[in-house]
Each structure stands twice: as C-alpha cells, then as structure tokens.
Design a protein around this motif. Structure first.
Motif, PDB file in Angstrom:
ATOM      1  N   TYR A   1       2.819   5.366  -0.187  1.00  0.00           N
ATOM      2  CA  TYR A   1       2.036   4.208   0.240  1.00  0.00           C
ATOM      3  C   TYR A   1       2.967   3.110   0.767  1.00  0.00           C
ATOM      4  CZ  TYR A   1      -1.577   0.552   0.020  1.00  0.00           C
ATOM      5  OH  TYR A   1      -2.459  -0.460   0.321  1.00  0.00           O
TER       6      TYR A   1
ATOM      7  N   ARG B   1      -0.501  -4.000  -6.458  1.00  0.00           N
ATOM      8  CA  ARG B   1      -1.642  -4.918  -6.531  1.00  0.00           C
ATOM      9  C   ARG B   1      -2.728  -4.530  -5.526  1.00  0.00           C
ATOM     10  NH1 ARG B   1       2.803  -8.324  -7.484  1.00  0.00           N
ATOM     11  NH2 ARG B   1       2.770  -9.148  -9.604  1.00  0.00           N
ATOM     12  N   ASP B   2      -2.324  -4.204  -4.302  1.00  0.00           N
ATOM     13  CA  ASP B   2      -3.291  -3.794  -3.275  1.00  0.00           C
ATOM     14  C   ASP B   2      -4.111  -2.589  -3.737  1.00  0.00           C
ATOM     15  OD1 ASP B   2      -2.267  -5.720  -1.571  1.00  0.00           O
ATOM     16  OD2 ASP B   2      -1.272  -4.307  -0.224  1.00  0.00           O
ATOM     17  N   VAL B   3      -3.416  -1.557  -4.201  1.00  0.00           N
ATOM     18  CA  VAL B   3      -4.077  -0.301  -4.560  1.00  0.00           C
ATOM     19  C   VAL B   3      -5.015  -0.497  -5.748  1.00  0.00           C
ATOM     20  CG1 VAL B   3      -3.638   2.005  -5.529  1.00  0.00           C
ATOM     21  CG2 VAL B   3      -2.287   1.185  -3.585  1.00  0.00           C
TER      22      VAL B   3
ATOM     23  N   LYS C   1       3.203   1.689   4.590  1.00  0.00           N
ATOM     24  CA  LYS C   1       3.015   0.263   4.860  1.00  0.00           C
ATOM     25  C   LYS C   1       4.234  -0.361   5.547  1.00  0.00           C
ATOM     26  CE  LYS C   1       0.683  -3.386   2.703  1.00  0.00           C
ATOM     27  NZ  LYS C   1       0.170  -4.177   1.701  1.00  0.00           N
TER      28      LYS C   1
ATOM     29  N   GLU D   1       3.662  -5.542  -4.179  1.00  0.00           N
ATOM     30  CA  GLU D   1       2.500  -5.821  -3.329  1.00  0.00           C
ATOM     31  C   GLU D   1       1.601  -4.583  -3.233  1.00  0.00           C
ATOM     32  OE1 GLU D   1       2.029  -6.456   1.403  1.00  0.00           O
ATOM     33  OE2 GLU D   1       3.477  -7.793   0.413  1.00  0.00           O
ATOM     34  N   ALA D   2       2.200  -3.424  -3.088  1.00  0.00           N
ATOM     35  CA  ALA D   2       1.442  -2.185  -2.968  1.00  0.00           C
ATOM     36  C   ALA D   2       0.652  -1.894  -4.242  1.00  0.00           C
ATOM     37  CB  ALA D   2       2.378  -1.022  -2.645  1.00  0.00           C
TER      38      ALA D   2
ATOM     39  N   ILE E   1      -6.329  -3.355  -7.036  1.00  0.00           N
ATOM     40  CA  ILE E   1      -7.435  -4.282  -6.746  1.00  0.00           C
ATOM     41  C   ILE E   1      -8.471  -3.616  -5.845  1.00  0.00           C
ATOM     42  CG2 ILE E   1      -8.046  -6.428  -5.551  1.00  0.00           C
ATOM     43  CD1 ILE E   1      -5.383  -7.584  -6.743  1.00  0.00           C
ATOM     44  N   MET E   2      -8.021  -2.855  -4.848  1.00  0.00           N
ATOM     45  CA  MET E   2      -8.972  -2.176  -3.959  1.00  0.00           C
ATOM     46  C   MET E   2      -9.786  -1.145  -4.739  1.00  0.00           C
ATOM     47  SD  MET E   2     -10.390  -2.130  -1.080  1.00  0.00           S
ATOM     48  CE  MET E   2      -9.318  -3.290  -0.283  1.00  0.00           C
ATOM     49  N   SER E   3      -9.149  -0.432  -5.640  1.00  0.00           N
ATOM     50  CA  SER E   3      -9.876   0.543  -6.454  1.00  0.00           C
ATOM     51  C   SER E   3     -10.900  -0.162  -7.352  1.00  0.00           C
ATOM     52  CB  SER E   3      -8.893   1.360  -7.302  1.00  0.00           C
ATOM     53  OG  SER E   3      -9.570   2.273  -8.108  1.00  0.00           O
TER      54      SER E   3
END
Length: 171
Positions: free
Chosen positions: A34, A64-66, A38, A61-62, A68-70
């Motif tokens: 990932y 948190r992104d993954v 990115k 950052e990755a 939170i999106m889930s």
C-alpha cells in the motif's frame, strides 16, 4: 472487524494474511505494498532516496488511511503490517486500539531463513549483531499485541485457522 498481523520481517504476515482473508472472506491489504503504491516507488528506493524517517511517516499515514476507511465503510479487513510499523508509538496505540492485533511469533533464525536470498529489505543491511538487536527491540513491541500465535511449526493455512480459533470467529 479489522485484524492486523504484526511480527518480524519474514514471519509470514503477508502469506498468512492472504490465507486468513480468504478463509474469512475479508479484504486483504499488505501495508508495505500500500505504501509503495501510494509513494509510487518501492520501499528500498524510499529508504535510499528519502530515508527511514520519511518511510515511517508514509507508513503512519497509510495505517490511519486504511483503518479509518475500513471503519467508515464497515468492510472487514486483514491488514499485514510492516515489521517496523509498531515502532511508531502513535501508530502502535492506534493499531492496538482499533484492530484485533495478532503477533506472529517466530525465531530470528527462522525469519532470516524464510526471507532467504530474495532479501532486498533495507532494515537487514546491518551486521548480524545489529539485526539481533533490532529483532529483540521489536519483539518487545510485538508483545503488546493482545494475541500471539507461534508460527514456527505451522504452515500458512494452519496459522490462519489458529487465528480464527483464537478470535473465536465463524467462517
């Protein structure tokens, strides 16, 4: 549900994660892949061109992104963390607070054997003593995970099935 897998390089996080996600019909994300996607370059290039500090920032950052999106989508996820992801203290708390974190425990010698000749891992460009120290330092962080599975004697499928049993999940 988000299941994260942690452990030293070569312990099987990605392979076990794919197997586990398949058994549970969860989405699978390899955090290293990932980050590479990115960043638009592979991890050795990130380390060489931008340094470890920049890589860790991208990794944080990755994560948190993954996660939170889930959480937003409600999508079930198996997330294979990088070997050093838990070394970022703010990320460690975020992972432990928002996922069912499993430590895939293996001896250093087994991890190095499993990595084998295909090693392009920047964190292993060190002396044997420094690698041992890194392993011991990280092991203390992995032991914060609420669940531990010894992967030494098991294949990927057996390890994935052990995780399902430990988390008391239904397939």
């Amino acid at each position: 549900m988000i299941i994260s897998l942690t452990g030293f390089m070569g312990c099987g996080k990605s392979s076990v994660g794919k197997e586990l996600a398949g058994l549970l019909s969860f989405r699978f994300i390899d955090l290293d892949r990932y980050v590479e996607h990115k960043a638009g370059k592979n991890i050795p290039d990130i380390f060489r061109e931008d340094g470890e500090e920049r890589f860790r920032a991208l990794e944080a950052e990755a994560v948190r992104d993954v996660i939170i999106m889930s959480q937003i989508t409600g999508e079930d996820l198996v997330l294979a963390l990088g070997g050093g992801t838990l070394s970022i203290s703010s990320v460690r708390g975020f992972i432990l607070g928002n996922t069912s974190c499993i430590y895939l425990k293996a001896e250093l010698e087994d991890c190095l054997k499993w990595i084998g000749e295909r090693n392009s891992r920047p964190m292993l460009n060190r002396s044997g003593k420094e690698i041992r120290e890194l392993f011991e330092e990280r092991t203390k962080l992995y032991e914060n995970a609420p669940f531990c599975i010894d992967v030494t004697e098991n294949g990927y499928k057996e390890t994935a099935e052990s995780i399902i049993g430990k988390l008391r999940l239904n397939r």
